[in-house]
Write a protein that holds these residues in place. Structure first.
Motif, PDB file in Angstrom:
ATOM      1  N   TYR A  18       0.845  -1.194   0.000  1.00  0.00           N
ATOM      2  CA  TYR A  18       0.000   0.000   0.000  1.00  0.00           C
ATOM      3  C   TYR A  18       0.877   1.239   0.000  1.00  0.00           C
ATOM      4  CZ  TYR A  18       1.026   0.744   4.966  1.00  0.00           C
ATOM      5  OH  TYR A  18       1.663   0.985   6.157  1.00  0.00           O
ATOM      6  N   ASN A  19       0.266   2.381  -0.274  1.00  0.00           N
ATOM      7  CA  ASN A  19       0.966   3.657  -0.292  1.00  0.00           C
ATOM      8  C   ASN A  19       0.977   4.247   1.117  1.00  0.00           C
ATOM      9  OD1 ASN A  19       2.017   6.182  -0.713  1.00  0.00           O
ATOM     10  ND2 ASN A  19       0.457   6.841  -2.205  1.00  0.00           N
ATOM     11  N   PRO A  20       2.125   4.348   1.766  1.00  0.00           N
ATOM     12  CA  PRO A  20       2.154   4.841   3.154  1.00  0.00           C
ATOM     13  C   PRO A  20       1.762   6.304   3.289  1.00  0.00           C
ATOM     14  CG  PRO A  20       4.374   4.608   2.285  1.00  0.00           C
ATOM     15  CD  PRO A  20       3.462   4.005   1.261  1.00  0.00           C
ATOM     16  N   ASP A  21       1.761   7.042   2.182  1.00  0.00           N
ATOM     17  CA  ASP A  21       1.387   8.455   2.229  1.00  0.00           C
ATOM     18  C   ASP A  21      -0.105   8.674   1.973  1.00  0.00           C
ATOM     19  OD1 ASP A  21       4.058   9.172   2.673  1.00  0.00           O
ATOM     20  OD2 ASP A  21       4.472   9.146   0.513  1.00  0.00           O
ATOM     21  N   ASP A  22      -0.839   7.607   1.770  1.00  0.00           N
ATOM     22  CA  ASP A  22      -2.267   7.694   1.444  1.00  0.00           C
ATOM     23  C   ASP A  22      -3.080   6.989   2.525  1.00  0.00           C
ATOM     24  OD1 ASP A  22      -4.771   7.806   0.378  1.00  0.00           O
ATOM     25  OD2 ASP A  22      -4.313   6.646  -1.433  1.00  0.00           O
ATOM     26  N   PRO A  23      -3.843   7.733   3.338  1.00  0.00           N
ATOM     27  CA  PRO A  23      -4.649   7.102   4.398  1.00  0.00           C
ATOM     28  C   PRO A  23      -5.665   6.097   3.856  1.00  0.00           C
ATOM     29  CG  PRO A  23      -4.498   9.479   4.723  1.00  0.00           C
ATOM     30  CD  PRO A  23      -3.947   9.202   3.364  1.00  0.00           C
ATOM     31  N   ILE A  24      -6.226   6.398   2.686  1.00  0.00           N
ATOM     32  CA  ILE A  24      -7.201   5.473   2.098  1.00  0.00           C
ATOM     33  C   ILE A  24      -6.516   4.171   1.709  1.00  0.00           C
ATOM     34  CG2 ILE A  24      -8.822   5.120   0.203  1.00  0.00           C
ATOM     35  CD1 ILE A  24      -9.358   8.070   0.180  1.00  0.00           C
ATOM     36  N   SER A  25      -5.294   4.275   1.224  1.00  0.00           N
ATOM     37  CA  SER A  25      -4.552   3.076   0.880  1.00  0.00           C
ATOM     38  C   SER A  25      -4.288   2.220   2.118  1.00  0.00           C
ATOM     39  CB  SER A  25      -3.231   3.465   0.218  1.00  0.00           C
ATOM     40  OG  SER A  25      -2.505   2.312  -0.172  1.00  0.00           O
ATOM     41  N   LEU A  26      -3.991   2.878   3.242  1.00  0.00           N
ATOM     42  CA  LEU A  26      -3.791   2.138   4.495  1.00  0.00           C
ATOM     43  C   LEU A  26      -5.085   1.440   4.920  1.00  0.00           C
ATOM     44  CD1 LEU A  26      -2.164   1.354   6.996  1.00  0.00           C
ATOM     45  CD2 LEU A  26      -2.778   3.560   8.004  1.00  0.00           C
ATOM     46  N   LEU A  27      -6.218   2.143   4.786  1.00  0.00           N
ATOM     47  CA  LEU A  27      -7.513   1.529   5.104  1.00  0.00           C
ATOM     48  C   LEU A  27      -7.767   0.317   4.221  1.00  0.00           C
ATOM     49  CD1 LEU A  27     -10.291   1.497   6.503  1.00  0.00           C
ATOM     50  CD2 LEU A  27     -11.071   3.134   4.773  1.00  0.00           C
ATOM     51  N   CYS A  28      -7.444   0.439   2.948  1.00  0.00           N
ATOM     52  CA  CYS A  28      -7.632  -0.688   2.026  1.00  0.00           C
ATOM     53  C   CYS A  28      -6.743  -1.866   2.408  1.00  0.00           C
ATOM     54  CB  CYS A  28      -7.344  -0.242   0.602  1.00  0.00           C
ATOM     55  SG  CYS A  28      -8.577   0.901  -0.086  1.00  0.00           S
ATOM     56  N   ALA A  29      -5.557  -1.563   2.918  1.00  0.00           N
ATOM     57  CA  ALA A  29      -4.665  -2.642   3.356  1.00  0.00           C
ATOM     58  C   ALA A  29      -5.279  -3.414   4.511  1.00  0.00           C
ATOM     59  CB  ALA A  29      -3.310  -2.060   3.758  1.00  0.00           C
ATOM     60  N   TRP A  30      -5.910  -2.692   5.429  1.00  0.00           N
ATOM     61  CA  TRP A  30      -6.598  -3.366   6.529  1.00  0.00           C
ATOM     62  C   TRP A  30      -7.803  -4.151   6.023  1.00  0.00           C
ATOM     63  CZ3 TRP A  30      -4.717  -4.375  11.087  1.00  0.00           C
ATOM     64  CH2 TRP A  30      -3.739  -3.553  11.638  1.00  0.00           C
ATOM     65  N   LEU A  31      -8.530  -3.592   5.060  1.00  0.00           N
ATOM     66  CA  LEU A  31      -9.675  -4.313   4.491  1.00  0.00           C
ATOM     67  C   LEU A  31      -9.237  -5.602   3.816  1.00  0.00           C
ATOM     68  CD1 LEU A  31     -11.758  -1.361   2.964  1.00  0.00           C
ATOM     69  CD2 LEU A  31     -12.398  -2.801   4.909  1.00  0.00           C
ATOM     70  N   ALA A  32      -8.019  -5.624   3.307  1.00  0.00           N
ATOM     71  CA  ALA A  32      -7.514  -6.830   2.657  1.00  0.00           C
ATOM     72  C   ALA A  32      -7.372  -7.990   3.637  1.00  0.00           C
ATOM     73  CB  ALA A  32      -6.165  -6.538   1.994  1.00  0.00           C
ATOM     74  N   LEU A  33      -7.349  -7.687   4.934  1.00  0.00           N
ATOM     75  CA  LEU A  33      -7.210  -8.740   5.951  1.00  0.00           C
ATOM     76  C   LEU A  33      -8.557  -9.253   6.456  1.00  0.00           C
ATOM     77  CD1 LEU A  33      -4.268  -7.231   8.039  1.00  0.00           C
ATOM     78  CD2 LEU A  33      -4.156  -8.865   6.152  1.00  0.00           C
ATOM     79  N   VAL A  34      -9.662  -8.729   5.917  1.00  0.00           N
ATOM     80  CA  VAL A  34     -10.994  -9.161   6.361  1.00  0.00           C
ATOM     81  C   VAL A  34     -11.218 -10.663   6.148  1.00  0.00           C
ATOM     82  CG1 VAL A  34     -13.475  -8.958   5.864  1.00  0.00           C
ATOM     83  CG2 VAL A  34     -12.095  -6.901   6.210  1.00  0.00           C
ATOM     84  N   PRO A  35     -10.840 -11.246   4.996  1.00  0.00           N
ATOM     85  CA  PRO A  35     -11.032 -12.698   4.861  1.00  0.00           C
ATOM     86  C   PRO A  35     -10.325 -13.508   5.935  1.00  0.00           C
ATOM     87  CG  PRO A  35     -10.632 -11.718   2.715  1.00  0.00           C
ATOM     88  CD  PRO A  35     -10.380 -10.644   3.724  1.00  0.00           C
ATOM     89  N   GLN A  36      -9.105 -13.118   6.291  1.00  0.00           N
ATOM     90  CA  GLN A  36      -8.406 -13.823   7.365  1.00  0.00           C
ATOM     91  C   GLN A  36      -9.143 -13.664   8.689  1.00  0.00           C
ATOM     92  OE1 GLN A  36      -7.086 -12.079   4.937  1.00  0.00           O
ATOM     93  NE2 GLN A  36      -4.953 -12.569   4.508  1.00  0.00           N
TER      94      GLN A  36
END
Length: 279
Positions: A18-36
């Motif tokens: 993810y892009n560390p300078d983009d808060p939305i990108s960080l949120l998307c990174a967390w959303l990527a862990l929803v299946p786990q």
């Protein structure tokens, strides 16, 4: 000596770019862990409730993952070029994240709206309340003027507590809102895959469609298994009974599950304490 060092690998199961300078990108990174996270929820519910419906839903989820595994190797469509430059692995069609959460959301919605009917449990709850009120009335009549007011007070307080926490099972509107929330979460996870660049929009849409089809097909299969009596026969197997697998959640109100048993134990302890004080 340094040339013989084995290079380290990354566990891609939880590795998200993810892009560390983009808060939305960080949120998307967390959303990527929803299946786990959902897999952890599945395992926790199966172990703690031993509910057949949860086990069946998880089995369908695994079958959906197997279908995604086969589809990716059959279609062999690559991920977007940007993700390959960062070391992304595997085929991209269809999106496994989108397929996973779509199955979960649709399967949960079908259960809540089409299968979960806690009407019988509601009638039993009301019958318990009527019997409790009748007991309190009888005790009041027999203990009037006998000096045993503490026992009457205890039973009255107990009945009041039961009425205070009694509630109606989830209505269709409540279950609809919960199903809608699951769909919103699934949509957010699917959208995050395109935002992070792991999949194209087409790959995500195909994943959502595949997950939805798998959920509907699995619901039909489990309906046939239930209606044919096969599930009941399986639940009677000694090994299944040894694991204490049950099938209550279809008719049992979700927030109320186990609450009456807890209230009865709490009330019984209070009555014992009141009797000890009276001695």
């Amino acid at each position: 000596m340094a040339d013989n060092v084995t290079p380290l690998a990354s566990l891609s199961l939880t590795h998200v770019y993810y892009n560390p300078d983009d808060p939305i990108s960080l949120l998307c990174a967390w959303l990527a862990l929803v299946p786990q996270a959902l897999c952890v929820v599945y395992a926790t519910l199966i172990w703690s409730t031993r509910e057949a419906e949860v086990i069946l839903m998880f089995a369908g989820q695994l079958a959906c993952e197997a279908a995604n595994f086969a589809l990716k190797r059959l279609i062999k469509e690559e991920r977007p070029a940007r993700i390959h430059s960062t070391g992304g692995k595997g085929y991209g069609m269809p999106s496994s994240h989108a397929q996973f959460v779509s199955f979960w959301a649709v399967a949960l919605g079908l259960f809540l709206l089409a299968r979960h009917t806690p009407r019988e449990q509601q009638q039993q709850q009301k019958q318990k309340q009527r019997e409790k009120k009748k007991q309190v009335t009888n005790v009041k009549t027999t203990t009037n003027g006998s000096g045993n007011g503490s026992l009457f007070k205890t039973l009255t307080d107990s009945a009041t507590d039961l009425e205070r926490y009694a509630h109606e099972p989830w209505s269709f509107a409540h279950r609809f809102v919960a199903s809608l929330g699951a769909l919103v979460l699934a949509g957010a996870v699917a959208w995050s895959r395109t935002y992070l660049g792991y999949h194209t929009e087409k790959q995500v849409l195909v994943g959502c469609g595949a997950g939805t089809l798998c959920a509907v097909a699995w619901f039909v299969v489990t309906h046939v298994v239930r209606q044919s009596g096969l599930l009941g026969q399986i639940l009677d197997f000694p090994v299944v009974r040894w694991f204490r697998v049950r099938d209550l959640v279809v008719e049992e109100d979700l927030p109320q599950a186990g609450w009456e048993k807890w209230e009865e134990q709490r009330v019984a302890r209070r009555e014992v304490e009141e009797r000890k004080k009276a001695l």
